[in-house]
Design a protein around this motif. Structure first.
Motif, PDB file in Angstrom:
ATOM      1  N   ALA A 552     -42.134   5.633  15.919  1.00  0.00           N
ATOM      2  CA  ALA A 552     -41.248   6.530  16.686  1.00  0.00           C
ATOM      3  C   ALA A 552     -41.596   6.619  17.960  1.00  0.00           C
ATOM      4  O   ALA A 552     -40.716   6.771  19.147  1.00  0.00           O
ATOM      5  CB  ALA A 552     -40.825   7.817  15.923  1.00  0.00           C
ATOM      6  N   GLU A 553     -42.817   7.029  18.023  1.00  0.00           N
ATOM      7  CA  GLU A 553     -43.250   7.052  19.661  1.00  0.00           C
ATOM      8  C   GLU A 553     -43.170   5.852  20.413  1.00  0.00           C
ATOM      9  O   GLU A 553     -42.848   5.942  21.428  1.00  0.00           O
ATOM     10  CB  GLU A 553     -44.812   7.610  19.637  1.00  0.00           C
ATOM     11  N   HIS A 554     -43.405   4.628  20.035  1.00  0.00           N
ATOM     12  CA  HIS A 554     -43.386   3.307  20.517  1.00  0.00           C
ATOM     13  C   HIS A 554     -41.959   3.236  20.953  1.00  0.00           C
ATOM     14  O   HIS A 554     -41.668   2.997  22.015  1.00  0.00           O
ATOM     15  CB  HIS A 554     -43.826   2.323  19.788  1.00  0.00           C
ATOM     16  N   GLU A 555     -40.872   3.568  20.333  1.00  0.00           N
ATOM     17  CA  GLU A 555     -39.630   3.397  20.494  1.00  0.00           C
ATOM     18  C   GLU A 555     -38.974   4.297  21.619  1.00  0.00           C
ATOM     19  O   GLU A 555     -38.330   4.017  22.645  1.00  0.00           O
ATOM     20  CB  GLU A 555     -38.611   3.798  19.085  1.00  0.00           C
ATOM     21  N   VAL A 556     -39.731   5.623  21.429  1.00  0.00           N
ATOM     22  CA  VAL A 556     -39.123   6.601  22.282  1.00  0.00           C
ATOM     23  C   VAL A 556     -39.685   6.217  24.044  1.00  0.00           C
ATOM     24  O   VAL A 556     -39.021   6.167  24.968  1.00  0.00           O
ATOM     25  CB  VAL A 556     -39.829   7.924  22.087  1.00  0.00           C
ATOM     26  N   PHE A 557     -40.920   5.565  24.052  1.00  0.00           N
ATOM     27  CA  PHE A 557     -41.511   5.295  25.091  1.00  0.00           C
ATOM     28  C   PHE A 557     -40.952   4.051  25.548  1.00  0.00           C
ATOM     29  O   PHE A 557     -40.675   3.774  26.807  1.00  0.00           O
ATOM     30  CB  PHE A 557     -42.867   5.157  25.158  1.00  0.00           C
ATOM     31  N   ARG A 558     -40.573   3.367  24.664  1.00  0.00           N
ATOM     32  CA  ARG A 558     -39.903   1.506  25.090  1.00  0.00           C
ATOM     33  C   ARG A 558     -38.553   2.150  25.788  1.00  0.00           C
ATOM     34  O   ARG A 558     -38.444   1.696  26.784  1.00  0.00           O
ATOM     35  CB  ARG A 558     -39.637   0.951  24.182  1.00  0.00           C
ATOM     36  N   ARG A 559     -37.755   3.032  25.356  1.00  0.00           N
ATOM     37  CA  ARG A 559     -36.369   3.356  25.742  1.00  0.00           C
ATOM     38  C   ARG A 559     -36.767   4.325  27.125  1.00  0.00           C
ATOM     39  O   ARG A 559     -35.890   3.782  28.055  1.00  0.00           O
ATOM     40  CB  ARG A 559     -35.601   4.293  24.857  1.00  0.00           C
ATOM     41  N   PHE A 560     -37.657   4.788  27.084  1.00  0.00           N
ATOM     42  CA  PHE A 560     -37.880   5.648  28.407  1.00  0.00           C
ATOM     43  C   PHE A 560     -38.268   4.875  29.652  1.00  0.00           C
ATOM     44  O   PHE A 560     -37.866   4.871  30.664  1.00  0.00           O
ATOM     45  CB  PHE A 560     -39.114   6.565  28.150  1.00  0.00           C
ATOM     46  N   VAL A 561     -39.250   3.605  29.427  1.00  0.00           N
ATOM     47  CA  VAL A 561     -39.630   2.763  30.464  1.00  0.00           C
ATOM     48  C   VAL A 561     -38.214   2.112  30.815  1.00  0.00           C
ATOM     49  O   VAL A 561     -38.178   1.696  31.861  1.00  0.00           O
ATOM     50  CB  VAL A 561     -40.613   1.978  30.002  1.00  0.00           C
ATOM     51  N   GLU A 562     -37.394   1.583  29.754  1.00  0.00           N
ATOM     52  CA  GLU A 562     -36.355   0.753  30.331  1.00  0.00           C
ATOM     53  C   GLU A 562     -34.934   1.729  30.937  1.00  0.00           C
ATOM     54  O   GLU A 562     -34.649   1.235  31.925  1.00  0.00           O
ATOM     55  CB  GLU A 562     -35.705   0.231  29.032  1.00  0.00           C
ATOM     56  N   LEU A 563     -34.961   2.965  30.546  1.00  0.00           N
ATOM     57  CA  LEU A 563     -34.208   3.987  31.336  1.00  0.00           C
ATOM     58  C   LEU A 563     -34.541   4.452  32.598  1.00  0.00           C
ATOM     59  O   LEU A 563     -33.632   4.962  33.126  1.00  0.00           O
ATOM     60  CB  LEU A 563     -33.640   4.912  30.128  1.00  0.00           C
TER      61      LEU A 563
END
Length: 621
Positions: A552-563
């Motif tokens: 879940a943390e990886h997904e949150v940060f991945r989206r954060f970096v993209e957005l």
């Protein structure tokens, strides 16, 4: 005040010894207090004074009408030749009785009106003080909230919000009674001026005694400020949602209870000793006042018996003297209370007058609409106030426009402190931070913080609706439903909110009725949505995903970096699978910049980052 204790050992802060000059000097705080009352509601303030002035004139009028009634009864009794009296004589007597009844009814109505206006104005004053305390607390530096002495000042100031209602009523009642005393004194002087001198002789000792013990009471409260804060904390720790689980599991109820009982007992005995001495001396001094009254009363009786005064004069003089004695005693005692309450006002106004060290300069630069050169740290060093240990030492690096920078290091390495410097919650002790070639201190402080969005690891769980919990990231947009929903979708908080009975309008937390609680991971998604809600040029995530699992943390940060591809971003995390998504990584160790580079560069360097990465990776094999 002397150095306070740091643990519960039965000791307490040294009480302040106040002389008469200091207590009287505190009265200079009253004009500012009256200006505060006036600012709350002009109409209510004027109405309050007007009602009191009218009511203040009624006691002497009622006493004088009473004198006329007695004299009229005596005159009728002496002059009547038969039990029946002429209608005209009874008409005068009944008129006087009706006048006294009208004055009594008017006095009662005015009293109720004053109580109503006092209540309304008191609430407004209490609310205004609370608002000013909230605004002032928001202005002051973060370092203040990490200082025990500051909390003592804040505690003393907070207690004024409710107790100042009493001071307002006391001050206005003092004015009312002073006017009544003026009328009664004028009446007594007409008959017997020496009675006023007798009053002064018998009442001054009582006044000095009350003044002394009020001072002692203030000193006790001042000296025990920290202990009273500790009692409040123990009540919270022993019975609250935040501590309930550990109190049960660890069996802490007896520990908190015995500690509270011990400290409360110490305060009780200190206050008990003072109360006993105050009651004893007050009783002795009140006897002196009673002797003075009955001395005057005997003299008035003898003069009446000798025909110098009428029976109505006897009633009027004895009633006036008794009322005047009571009023002057109340005024003197209340004056002492007001003087000592004004000392508490000093604590309140001193807190409200505190100025932050971190503020905008005159003619400060506006924060740039677009960051083109980035943030540059030049030999930045910092240590927290009242400490000798450097938290950061000679830190130099650049956060480029649009760059995603990760901070890595063991606990206490200085990662969060660096974020605090970047947002000017603190200023460096040495070196400087540049933005677009200018020192960060040259920019408007509000503009800087408005352009930064930070979610700390100890984010706040607001007991508000889900919508409001997200909106705190940009509270001016709290009614922008589309923006709130978009922020929730970006942080994956929408999956949490969709499960709530009332969706975005669901109250979160258990403090209020119909509230519902969330798991740690669910709360974190709500908190991260605040960063997207803010839509700032500089976004910082300081380990806000610690309660999420690795996926879940990886997904949150991945989206954060993209957005946030066009914004400066700082990521702090202990999971290297997340950190490697950053454009560049800085490794901090004991407050120093140890390494920096991309994930691949740092692995190749075989330094501390590589060692930590390998240790963590081994745990997943």
């Amino acid at each position: 005040m002397q150095q306070r204790r740091k643990s519960t050992s039965g000791a307490h802060g040294t009480a302040r010894d106040l002389d008469l000059k200091e207590r009287l000097g505190a009265l200079s705080n009253l004009p500012e207090f009256f200006r505060l009352i006036w600012s709350c509601d002009h109409l209510l303030a004027v109405l309050n004074i007007l009602l009191r002035v009218i009511r203040a004139s009624l006691p002497v009028m009622m006493l004088y009408v009473g004198k006329l009634i007695i004299d009229e009864i005596v005159r009728i009794s002496v002059s009547a030749s038969s039990p029946a009296v002429e209608n005209q004589e009874m008409s005068i007597l009944m008129t006087l009785v009706l006048v006294e009844l009208g004055l009594a009814v008017l006095s009662d109505l005015l009293g109720r009106g004053i109580a109503l206006v006092d209540s309304l104005l008191g609430d407004l004053v209490s609310h205004e003080i609370s608002l000013r305390l909230m605004k002032q607390s928001a202005r002051l530096d973060l370092e203040c909230f990490e200082d025990a002495e500051f909390y003592d000042k804040l505690e003393r100031a907070r207690r004024q919000a409710s107790s100042r209602i009493l001071l307002m009523s006391q001050a206005l009642t003092q004015l009312q009674d002073a006017i009544t005393v003026f009328f009664l004194a004028a009446a007594l002087i007409t008959f017997n001026a020496w009675l006023l001198l007798l009053l002064a002789i018998t009442l001054i000792p009582s006044f000095l005694g009350e003044t002394h013990f009020n001072s002692q009471s203030y000193s006790l409260m001042y000296g025990w400020t920290q202990e009273r804060r500790e009692l409040d904390y123990l009540r919270f720790a022993g019975a609250s949602e935040e501590t309930a689980k550990e109190v049960k599991i660890f069996g802490l109820s007896d520990f908190f209870g015995s500690r509270y009982k011990k400290l409360a007992g110490e305060y009780y005995h200190a206050n008990k000793n003072l109360s006993i001495r105050r009651a004893a001396w007050g009783g002795l001094l009140s006897i002196l006042g009673s002797l003075g009254f009955y001395t005057a009363y005997v003299v008035i009786i003898f003069r009446t018996v000798n025909g110098e005064l009428s029976l109505g004069d006897l009633i009027f003089l004895s009633g006036s003297f008794l009322r005047l004695r009571s009023l002057i005693e109340s005024i003197l005692i209340r004056f002492s209370n007001i003087a000592d309450s004004a000392l508490n006002l000093k604590d309140l106004f001193a807190f409200l007058e505190m100025e932050p060290n971190i503020s905008s300069k005159k003619n400060a630069l506006p924060f740039p609409e677009n960051i083109r050169e980035g943030f540059i740290f030049e030999q930045v060093s910092f240590r927290y106030p009242q400490t000798e240990q450097w938290v950061l030492r000679n830190i130099s690096f650049t956060l480029h426009p649009g760059e995603k920078l990760a901070l890595v290091g063991e606990n206490g390495a200085g990662k969060t402190t660096l974020v605090k410097l970047l947002t000017r919650l603190y200023d460096p002790d040495e070196g400087r931070i540049l933005l677009e070639g200018h020192d960060l201190r040259d920019y408007d402080l509000d503009g800087l913080r408005d352009a930064a969005g930070v979610i700390f690891q100890d984010y706040v769980k607001y007991h508000l609706t889900a919508s409001e919990n997200i909106a705190v990231g940009r509270i001016d947009e709290r009614n922008n439903e589309a923006r709130i929903v978009e922020a929730a979708q970006r942080s994956l908080a929408d999956t949490v909110i969709d499960k709530l009975p009332d969706g975005y309008q669901q109250m979160i937390g258990r403090w209020f009725k119909q509230g519902t609680n969330l798991s740690g991971g669910e709360w974190q998604k709500i908190a991260i949505a605040r960063a997207y809600m803010r839509d700032a040029q500089l976004l910082i995530l300081d380990e806000p995903t610690a309660a999420l699992d690795a996926r879940a943390e990886h997904e949150v940060f991945r989206r954060f970096v993209e957005l946030t591809n066009d914004k400066c971003a700082v990521l702090i995390s202990h999971r290297f699978s997340t950190v490697r998504m950053a454009d560049r990584i800085i490794v901090l160790h004991e407050g120093k910049l140890l390494e920096h580079g991309t994930h691949e560069e740092l692995l190749a360097a075989k330094g501390q980052y590589s060692e930590l990465f390998q240790l963590q990776a081994a745990g997943y094999r």
